[in-house]
Design an enzyme around this catalytic site. Structure first.
Site, PDB file in Angstrom:
ATOM      1  N   SER A 221       0.861  -1.180   0.000  1.00 33.85           N
ATOM      2  CA  SER A 221       0.000   0.000   0.000  1.00 33.85           C
ATOM      3  C   SER A 221       0.896   1.228   0.000  1.00 33.85           C
ATOM      4  O   SER A 221       2.100   1.133   0.197  1.00 33.85           O
ATOM      5  CB  SER A 221      -0.851  -0.001   1.262  1.00 33.85           C
ATOM      6  OG  SER A 221       0.013   0.086   2.384  1.00 33.85           O
ATOM      7  N   LYS A 222       0.263   2.371  -0.218  1.00 30.28           N
ATOM      8  CA  LYS A 222       1.028   3.614  -0.203  1.00 30.28           C
ATOM      9  C   LYS A 222       1.718   3.752   1.165  1.00 30.28           C
ATOM     10  O   LYS A 222       2.876   4.146   1.254  1.00 30.28           O
ATOM     11  CB  LYS A 222       0.073   4.774  -0.475  1.00 30.28           C
ATOM     12  CG  LYS A 222       0.654   6.135  -0.184  1.00 30.28           C
ATOM     13  CD  LYS A 222       0.567   7.054  -1.377  1.00 30.28           C
ATOM     14  CE  LYS A 222       1.129   8.450  -1.068  1.00 30.28           C
ATOM     15  NZ  LYS A 222       2.425   8.433  -0.403  1.00 30.28           N
TER      16      LYS A 222
END
Ligand code: GLU
Length: 504
Positions: free
Chosen positions: A263-264
């Protein structure tokens, strides 16, 4: 085996910077298009106005062009299937929504967010922690399925907010063949009554995506695994509209090196760049990023790892895309980057290294830069690493501390100065002659070769590592080399002697 020309699309939502997973999706679509002599279209899925980012479309275009993925049809390229921004295609979605309503495959719902929340509250239990709006709850709601037709008409007339929902009936298994996952089935009992048109009249992703894939003649959809669960909703729409769905292929998730989806947030924590522009800034070469992404989910079935874009077009095969998540590794990307740098012409490498190098030392001369690039290319991870070899252009201002401790001995200043004298007296100043001169000096002084070469490297470059010593000296040039050697003998001869007693 050459298949029929495909029409594929990359369909990003312009909600922020193009990220690396998006570029992988674009790449796989591009490869399939080029391989079959087909068409690669760009469609901007901008119906969610609350998440719309003005600059995102340009960033997407920049990212694709940096990677070398030419777009055949798109908002700036034009094409027969346009417009290519969904916000400019609203009439098409309204027509399709009306057809779904007429066919009884969709219905109108007037519920407010509070009413929906109250419904969920009524149904929430340990066994059902997040109740859905669907076949088992919709009869409790204010919909065209329950209300009389004239009441529905009256409320719409009065401007009551409403949405259009897909009517999903239980008791059916929807099966399709995913080109990556094989046969996939969904039980409609698991599928909610998806909103297709929002109260502002805008379609949701699901409706617009189906309408556009059909209207644009898309034959193959390649996209991330996160869209797999949307397929049953889309299949119901295709069926109700009497359209044939495209072939589908869902790409495996990109996983963090420490496990879980990349994920970011997890990427930020691990210092992994997420957006394509960050890779550009970090000095990665587009060829390396493309090669790395191609193998992040696909394998050629051979040992070959290094591919250029053309080689990927030849080798790519949708059937060889893997099902399971693939781990992201920055080390691997660095390795690819080094490999691709090595494959460049020295002229091209010089061009790419120039900005970082000139930041460090000011303007550099072309011919010499090319020579330095060709000497150093085996040692680079990024083109900008050439800035670490600034000593080819300017004398070192300091000397590597650890190197000095290890290599600079009591006799170093003397040997380095003697080598400078000998170089000055040489006729040729070539790679061979400078080496022969050092060997002769070692013999005359009864000193080991290493006793001279290491201090000479420190004196001439300030560092302990680099390309071949004699190639390096020749590139630095005779006058500059002898000056550096003498200066180091002077500066270091003393400082090391002074420092030595306190070292213990
Ligand atoms: N707009 C979707 C996205 O942002 C497209 C998904 C698809 O390719 O169907 O990824």
């Amino acid at each position: 085996m050459m298949s029929d020309p495909v029409r594929v699309r990359f369909a990003p939502s312009p909600t922020g910077l193009l990220h690396i997973g998006g570029l992988r999706t674009a790449l796989y679509n591009y490869l399939l298009a080029r391989q079959t002599g087909g068409t690669f279209a760009l469609r901007i899925e901008d119906t969610d106005r609350s998440r719309f980012v003005e600059t995102a479309e340009q960033d997407i275009l920049d990212g694709l062009s940096w990677a070398g993925l030419g777009v055949d049809e798109g908002p700036t390229q034009g094409g027969d299937a346009g417009p290519y921004r969904q916000s400019e295609r609203r009439d098409l979605y309204a027509d399709a929504a009306q057809r779904l309503l007429d066919a009884g495959a969709a219905y109108i719902a007037f519920d407010t967010p509070d009413e929906i929340e109250a419904m969920k509250e009524r149904h929430r239990s340990d066994a059902n922690p997040s109740p859905r709006y669907g076949h088992s709850t919709r009869d409790e709601m204010a919909t065209s399925l329950v209300l009389e037709a004239d009441e529905v008409a009256r409320r719409i007339e009065a401007g009551d907010e409403h949405v259009v929902r897909l009517k999903v009936d239980p008791g059916e298994t929807l099966t399709f063949t995913d080109r990556v996952r094989g046969e996939v089935s969904f039980d409609t009992i698991e599928v909610d009554d998806q909103v297709l048109v929002k109260s502002d009249g805008m379609p949701t992703y699901h409706l617009a995506n189906v309408v556009d894939d059909h209207e644009m003649g898309i034959t193959d959809v390649i996209r991330g695994e996160e869209w797999l669960s949307s397929v049953p909703k889309h299949l119901l729409m295709y069926r109700a509209l009497g359209w044939t769905p495209p072939r589908l292929a869902h790409l495996p998730l990109i996983m963090s090196p420490t496990g879980g989806k990349l994920s970011k947030r997890s990427a930020d924590r691990l210092g992994i760049p997420v957006s394509v522009s960050q890779y550009v800034e970090a000095g990665y070469e587009p060829e390396a990023v493309v090669n790395f992404l191609a193998l992040l989910g696909w394998n050629p079935g051979t040992e070959q790892e290094i591919f250029d874009l053309e080689g990927l077009v030849q080798a790519f095969d949708v059937e060889r895309i893997g099902k399971s998540g693939v781990q992201f590794s920055l080390d691997k990307l660095d390795w690819f980057n080094g490999q691709h740098l090595r494959a460049l012409d020295p002229e091209d490498l010089a061009r790419r290294a120039r900005p970082a190098l000139e930041d460090a030392v000011g303007p550099v001369e072309d011919g010499k830069l090319v020579e330095v690039a060709s000497l150093m290319r085996e040692r680079l991870t990024k083109a900008s690493d050439l800035a670490d070899a600034a000593y080819f252009f300017v004398a070192p201002e300091s000397y590597d501390e650890k190197g000095l401790k290890k290599r600079w001995k009591d006799d170093s200043a003397d040997l380095v100065a003697a080598y400078a004298d000998a170089l000055e007296a040489e006729d040729a100043f070539t790679i061979e002659s400078t080496e022969a001169t050092m060997r002769a000096l070692a013999e005359a002084r009864e000193a080991g070769f290493g006793r001279i070469i290491h201090p000479v490297r420190l004196a001439a470059t300030g560092t302990t590592a680099g390309a071949g010593m004699f190639e390096t000296l020749v590139l630095i040039g005779r006058d500059e080399t002898t000056q550096r050697l003498r200066r180091a003998a002077e500066v270091l001869g003393q400082s090391v002697a002074v420092r030595r007693p306190t070292e213990r």
